[in-house]
Design a protein around this motif. Structure first.
Motif, PDB file in Angstrom:
ATOM      1  N   ALA A 114     -36.000  -2.818  10.849  1.00 61.21           N
ATOM      2  CA  ALA A 114     -36.268  -1.929   9.718  1.00 61.21           C
ATOM      3  C   ALA A 114     -37.320  -2.522   8.787  1.00 61.21           C
ATOM      4  O   ALA A 114     -38.174  -1.803   8.259  1.00 61.21           O
ATOM      5  N   VAL A 115     -37.262  -3.838   8.594  1.00 60.93           N
ATOM      6  CA  VAL A 115     -38.249  -4.495   7.740  1.00 60.93           C
ATOM      7  C   VAL A 115     -39.646  -4.368   8.343  1.00 60.93           C
ATOM      8  O   VAL A 115     -40.628  -4.132   7.622  1.00 60.93           O
ATOM      9  N   ALA A 116     -39.749  -4.489   9.662  1.00 64.67           N
ATOM     10  CA  ALA A 116     -41.044  -4.325  10.323  1.00 64.67           C
ATOM     11  C   ALA A 116     -41.535  -2.887  10.226  1.00 64.67           C
ATOM     12  O   ALA A 116     -42.721  -2.642   9.990  1.00 64.67           O
ATOM     13  N   VAL A 117     -40.628  -1.935  10.399  1.00 63.94           N
ATOM     14  CA  VAL A 117     -40.991  -0.523  10.259  1.00 63.94           C
ATOM     15  C   VAL A 117     -41.555  -0.261   8.868  1.00 63.94           C
ATOM     16  O   VAL A 117     -42.500   0.513   8.689  1.00 63.94           O
ATOM     17  N   ALA A 118     -40.978  -0.953   7.870  1.00 64.29           N
ATOM     18  CA  ALA A 118     -41.423  -0.781   6.489  1.00 64.29           C
ATOM     19  C   ALA A 118     -42.727  -1.509   6.196  1.00 64.29           C
ATOM     20  O   ALA A 118     -43.286  -1.366   5.102  1.00 64.29           O
ATOM     21  N   GLY A 119     -43.198  -2.310   7.170  1.00 61.65           N
ATOM     22  CA  GLY A 119     -44.418  -3.069   6.946  1.00 61.65           C
ATOM     23  C   GLY A 119     -44.213  -4.278   6.063  1.00 61.65           C
ATOM     24  O   GLY A 119     -45.157  -4.785   5.447  1.00 61.65           O
ATOM     25  N   LEU A 120     -42.968  -4.762   6.004  1.00 57.97           N
ATOM     26  CA  LEU A 120     -42.635  -5.901   5.146  1.00 57.97           C
ATOM     27  C   LEU A 120     -42.323  -7.154   5.943  1.00 57.97           C
ATOM     28  O   LEU A 120     -41.689  -8.080   5.432  1.00 57.97           O
ATOM     29  N   ASP A 121     -42.774  -7.192   7.196  1.00 61.99           N
ATOM     30  CA  ASP A 121     -42.361  -8.278   8.082  1.00 61.99           C
ATOM     31  C   ASP A 121     -43.223  -9.520   7.983  1.00 61.99           C
ATOM     32  O   ASP A 121     -43.049 -10.465   8.744  1.00 61.99           O
ATOM     33  N   GLU A 122     -44.159  -9.577   7.041  1.00 62.53           N
ATOM     34  CA  GLU A 122     -44.930 -10.800   6.859  1.00 62.53           C
ATOM     35  C   GLU A 122     -43.987 -11.918   6.442  1.00 62.53           C
ATOM     36  O   GLU A 122     -43.196 -11.776   5.502  1.00 62.53           O
ATOM     37  N   GLY A 123     -44.025 -13.004   7.126  1.00 59.91           N
ATOM     38  CA  GLY A 123     -43.124 -14.110   6.819  1.00 59.91           C
ATOM     39  C   GLY A 123     -41.905 -14.139   7.704  1.00 59.91           C
ATOM     40  O   GLY A 123     -41.108 -15.067   7.648  1.00 59.91           O
ATOM     41  N   GLU A 124     -41.746 -13.130   8.556  1.00 61.08           N
ATOM     42  CA  GLU A 124     -40.588 -13.074   9.458  1.00 61.08           C
ATOM     43  C   GLU A 124     -40.552 -14.290  10.381  1.00 61.08           C
ATOM     44  O   GLU A 124     -39.514 -14.887  10.607  1.00 61.08           O
ATOM     45  N   ALA A 125     -41.706 -14.661  10.904  1.00 57.77           N
ATOM     46  CA  ALA A 125     -41.748 -15.807  11.809  1.00 57.77           C
ATOM     47  C   ALA A 125     -41.315 -17.073  11.090  1.00 57.77           C
ATOM     48  O   ALA A 125     -40.643 -17.929  11.662  1.00 57.77           O
ATOM     49  N   HIS A 126     -41.679 -17.187   9.811  1.00 57.62           N
ATOM     50  CA  HIS A 126     -41.275 -18.364   9.040  1.00 57.62           C
ATOM     51  C   HIS A 126     -39.768 -18.407   8.878  1.00 57.62           C
ATOM     52  O   HIS A 126     -39.143 -19.466   8.970  1.00 57.62           O
ATOM     53  N   ALA A 127     -39.155 -17.235   8.650  1.00 59.13           N
ATOM     54  CA  ALA A 127     -37.702 -17.172   8.497  1.00 59.13           C
ATOM     55  C   ALA A 127     -37.011 -17.571   9.788  1.00 59.13           C
ATOM     56  O   ALA A 127     -36.005 -18.290   9.781  1.00 59.13           O
ATOM     57  N   GLU A 128     -37.563 -17.104  10.930  1.00 57.86           N
ATOM     58  CA  GLU A 128     -36.970 -17.460  12.219  1.00 57.86           C
ATOM     59  C   GLU A 128     -37.105 -18.958  12.478  1.00 57.86           C
ATOM     60  O   GLU A 128     -36.220 -19.599  13.021  1.00 57.86           O
ATOM     61  N   GLU A 129     -38.254 -19.534  12.053  1.00 53.61           N
ATOM     62  CA  GLU A 129     -38.457 -20.970  12.225  1.00 53.61           C
ATOM     63  C   GLU A 129     -37.442 -21.749  11.405  1.00 53.61           C
ATOM     64  O   GLU A 129     -36.867 -22.746  11.862  1.00 53.61           O
ATOM     65  N   GLU A 130     -37.190 -21.293  10.163  1.00 53.67           N
ATOM     66  CA  GLU A 130     -36.207 -21.961   9.326  1.00 53.67           C
ATOM     67  C   GLU A 130     -34.825 -21.879   9.949  1.00 53.67           C
ATOM     68  O   GLU A 130     -34.049 -22.832   9.912  1.00 53.67           O
TER      69      GLU A 130
END
Length: 315
Positions: A114-130
């Motif tokens: 849903a966050v990606a659909v909203a175009g708010l997924d910048e930083g998602e990869a960083h969250a997954e890395e954490e």
């Protein structure tokens, strides 16, 4: 807030161990039609609205009694993901256990964030890395990942679900299209109710123990003036800086706050203190939760939240 409460390796080990111990008895039941797995019943309900009887929908978190922030995935969840045709997650670091399960299951299912659909997924990869490094709180800085409280985004998510279902089952494309249209019509009616109430209430300042319902409250014309340090600490499950707590208490004592939005599913001594301060000041407290309450569907739940705000400020 993140719902990952232990390291990714530990979660994978637990899931793998559970599957091994359960052996053949752990085989997922055969279902007819498509299989959809959603991280929470919020997305499960929207998926059901679009798929109707053409799919079996499983919501991993399906009760307000389950704390989304401390949920631990299990072997049953892994099997559900492995057999899914479509997986729906919130994203944004809110439910990273879904990504762990998808990766661990080797499923070829389509995944909607849903966050990606909203175009708010910048930083998602960083969250997954954490998360992979053992950070229990995968919250992505700079975004409000609680997007299910945004009516417009949920319309986009419904459209994404319909598109994926059509790609998976083109023979029933007309059914998915009709169900989507019905959902969007009702969603637009909820939006109109929100706009009408916003005009009636005239906006103003609010405070919140967490920014979970922030999008809906903004739709209702309110400005959330909660100090960022307080909100971030509560979201991360960290100690609230004394100065940030005092700033919230001072804000409430100022008399400028029209209501306090209280997240019932992440109460803490600090949030309780803020709630007590609001009650002492005569500031209405409106409770919100992160998962679909029993007996509600997504649309009725949003109406219930809107009505709760109206009733609180009418008192």
């Amino acid at each position: 807030m993140s719902m990952l409460t232990r390291t990714v390796p530990a979660l994978l080990l637990a899931v793998a161990t559970g599957a091994a111990l359960s052996g053949c008895a752990a085989a997922a039941p055969q279902t007819e039609g498509l299989s959809i797995v959603a991280s929470t019943n919020v997305y499960g309900d929207i998926a059901t609205s679009i798929a109707g009887e053409l799919a079996t929908v499983t919501s991993i978190i399906d009760s307000p009694a389950q704390d989304p922030h401390s949920y631990e995935a299990n072997a049953r969840d892994q099997l559900a993901i492995a057999n899914a045709d479509l997986v729906i997650e919130n994203g944004g670091g809110y439910d990273p256990f879904i990504d762990v399960l998808v990766e661990g299951s080797g499923t070829a299912a389509a995944v909607i964030s849903a966050v990606a659909v909203a175009g708010l997924d910048e930083g998602e990869a960083h969250a997954e890395e954490e998360a992979a490094e053992g950070d229990d709180h995968g919250h992505v800085e700079g975004i409000n990942e609680h997007v299910w409280y945004d009516l417009h985004i949920m319309g986009d998510v419904a459209e994404a679900i319909a598109a994926e279902l059509t790609a998976l089952d083109d023979a029933n494309a007309s059914v998915y299209a009709a169900n989507l249209e019905a959902f969007l019509v009702e969603l637009e009616a909820v939006e109109e109710e929100a706009h009408a109430l916003a005009e009636q209430l005239g906006g103003g300042t609010i405070a919140a123990t967490e920014p979970v319902p922030a999008s809906l409250l903004a739709e209702l014309g309110f400005d959330d003036e909660t100090p960022a340090e307080f909100s971030e600490a509560i979201e991360e499950g960290a100690d609230v800086p004394p100065l940030a707590l005092q700033q919230v208490l001072d804000l409430i004592a100022s008399g400028e706050v029209r209501l306090l939005a209280y997240n019932e599913q992440t109460a803490s001594p600090e949030t309780e203190r803020v709630r007590e301060a609001a009650e002492s000041a005569g500031t209405p407290v409106v409770s919100f939760v992160e998962t679909l309450p029993d007996g509600e569907d997504y649309l009725s739940w949003m109406r219930t939240n809107i009505d709760a705000v109206a009733e609180a400020l009418a008192a």
